[in-house]
Design an enzyme around this catalytic site. Structure first.
Site, PDB file in Angstrom:
ATOM      1  N   LYS A 213      16.397   6.478 -31.145  1.00 23.44           N
ATOM      2  CA  LYS A 213      16.564   5.731 -32.397  1.00 23.44           C
ATOM      3  C   LYS A 213      17.467   6.468 -33.373  1.00 23.44           C
ATOM      4  CE  LYS A 213      12.887   5.021 -35.080  1.00 23.44           C
ATOM      5  NZ  LYS A 213      12.645   4.970 -36.537  1.00 23.44           N
TER       6      LYS A 213
ATOM      7  N   GLY B  41      13.815   4.019 -42.486  1.00 29.17           N
ATOM      8  CA  GLY B  41      14.078   5.068 -43.453  1.00 29.17           C
ATOM      9  C   GLY B  41      15.346   5.827 -43.141  1.00 29.17           C
TER      10      GLY B  41
ATOM     11  N   ASP C 160       7.760  13.827 -36.014  1.00 26.39           N
ATOM     12  CA  ASP C 160       7.466  12.448 -35.609  1.00 26.39           C
ATOM     13  C   ASP C 160       6.462  12.368 -34.465  1.00 26.39           C
ATOM     14  OD1 ASP C 160       9.084  11.214 -37.487  1.00 26.39           O
ATOM     15  OD2 ASP C 160      10.855  11.295 -36.207  1.00 26.39           O
TER      16      ASP C 160
END
Length: 454
Positions: A39, A112, A333
């Site tokens: 991502k 974000g 994360d």
């Protein structure tokens, strides 16, 4: 009502919250799994390709809501982007000075990364812009990005509490700064470096701890001269980007859920193909090995300028450990997955120095502590971490707070439950891992997807 969601459609926020999972014991995990593209790299690849002179091809692009939001914003700014395949983008770059104004707010969804990087890009444009996000993103802190951009000469407003929307006033003359970041954040670093491409003189970013260097690696791939040393990056303004082709590796943060699941579900033996192993991203791998995980690397090579490996993961009894604080930024994360590994381990696992978890898509520290307690796991919470006492995992209902990583973490817990785990508000999993449920079930997860029409 059982349902099958398409990740290509964005249901309204009023409807999304009624999606839930029922997770329960399945079978040992087996197979060779292909994890979707990274991502973080997908955001940067499509953004830098848009700024380049010429046409770039991106393979392995993550076709998820977050990354598609970024691509859609760039299209609104005048960039032509083709989609021959769901995981491929052909980007016809407009150059650093070719973006065009959008007359409507630019919707980042839940991304974000997209919002913060785009802020760094848009403060340098000759036109005004407004960046908005969904309910979750609209609660996240943005002054950590807007403050250094303002130091460079940008004009950018937030809400009174420093959250989105971001109102950006174009036409400002930017100047380079020597910025000492108060927190270790690749997003802050990247936003400042992007603005630095347009600034007079040199821009320097110094970090308290080295963070993932996707931006630096990719700027180099697009022909930008950037000087990188430990915890520091510097570039001069006025450079142009040259189109290039990028192949994006599998996302380590998405692979993390399978690394943990195969490590804690007895009898499991899986291989994850072509996973990106950026040195500043793999703290979880180090910690799992400290806990006794059986993870073997093979077929190491480079892909899109990133180190890539195949990972074979077999079940192994885990032991609790103390997570070294110098690894926290390298696994920020992955903590939701780690908390489940800790709950399944023998003994105590201690996490500290992880206050940044409180300002992610949710307060991930509170969400994981609360959820594990619901399942009968003893957890002692602190301001910047927790102590997790391993033991049996019970049953209950978990509120994921619309956080994709919380939802996926508790789907693993359900595989070890004495009964079932209901995980609510799971639609946002599509922001990072489309078709997670399908891949999980194919590997052996017990996982059902439901839509509650109420």
């Amino acid at each position: 009502m059982y349902c099958r969601r398409s990740h290509l459609k964005k249901p309204s926020m009023s409807h999304r919250t009624h999606d839930y999972w029922i997770a329960h014991q399945g079978t040992p995990l087996h197979g060779v799994l292909s994890i979707p593209g990274d991502k973080s790299i997908s955001h940067r690849a499509v953004m830098f390709a848009a700024l380049a002179d010429g046409t770039s091809r991106i393979d392995g692009f993550l076709e998820a809501e977050d990354t598609c939001s970024t691509a859609e914003i760039l299209a609104r700014l005048g960039v032509r982007i083709e989609t021959p395949l769901s995981t491929q983008r052909i980007v016809h770059g407009v150059g650093v000075d070719g973006l065009q104004a959008s007359h409507i707010p630019l919707d980042c969804g839940n991304a974000g990364t997209g919002m913060r990087l785009l802020a760094g890009l848009l403060v340098a444009q000759p036109f005004d812009s407004v960046l908005v996000g969904d309910a979750s993103l609209s609660k996240r802190p943005m002054r950590r990005v807007t403050d250094p951009l303002s130091q460079m000469g940008a004009r950018i407003d937030t809400s009174d509490d420093g959250t989105p929307p971001l109102r950006i006033y174009g036409g400002q003359l930017l100047h380079g700064i020597d910025f000492i970041s108060p927190v270790a954040s690749a997003q802050i670093k990247s936003a400042v470096l992007l603005a630095g491409l347009y600034a007079r003189n040199e821009t320097v970013v110094r970090e308290p701890h080295p963070t993932r260097d996707y931006t630096e690696r990719m700027l180099t791939a697009f022909g930008v001269d950037i000087d990188v040393s430990t915890g520091c990056a510097r570039l001069r303004g006025g450079q142009r980007l040259c189109a290039t082709d990028i192949t994006i590796p599998a996302d380590f943060s998405s692979a993390a859920f399978y690394l943990v699941a195969a490590s804690v579900i007895p009898g499991s033996d899986i291989t994850l193909r072509a996973v990106g192993l950026n040195p500043r991203r793999i703290g979880l791998l180090t910690v799992l090995r400290l806990m006794g995980a059986n993870i073997v690397e093979s077929n190491r090579h480079e892909q899109g300028g990133e180190p890539v490996v195949d990972l074979r993961v077999r079940y192994a009894p885990l032991q609790g450990t103390r997570v070294p604080e110098d690894l926290v930024a390298d696994m920020i994360d992955e903590f939701p997955a780690l908390f489940v590994a800790a709950a399944a381990a023998e003994g105590q696992t201690v996490v500290s120095g992880a206050a940044e978890l409180r300002v992610k898509e949710s307060d991930r520290l509170a969400a994981m502590v609360t959820g594990l307690r619901v399942l009968g796991v003893q957890v002692d919470e602190t301001a910047d971490g927790a102590t997790i006492h391993g033991g049996p995992i019970g049953h209950g209902t978990i509120n994921s707070h619309g956080d994709h990583r919380i939802a996926m973490a508790f789907s693993i817990a359900g595989q070890l439950s004495v009964s079932t785990v209901r995980i609510e508000d799971v639609a946002n999993v599509a922001t990072s891992f489309p078709d997670y449920e399908t891949l999980a079930r194919s590997a052996g997860f017990g996982l059902e997807v439901y839509c509650d029409p109420a």
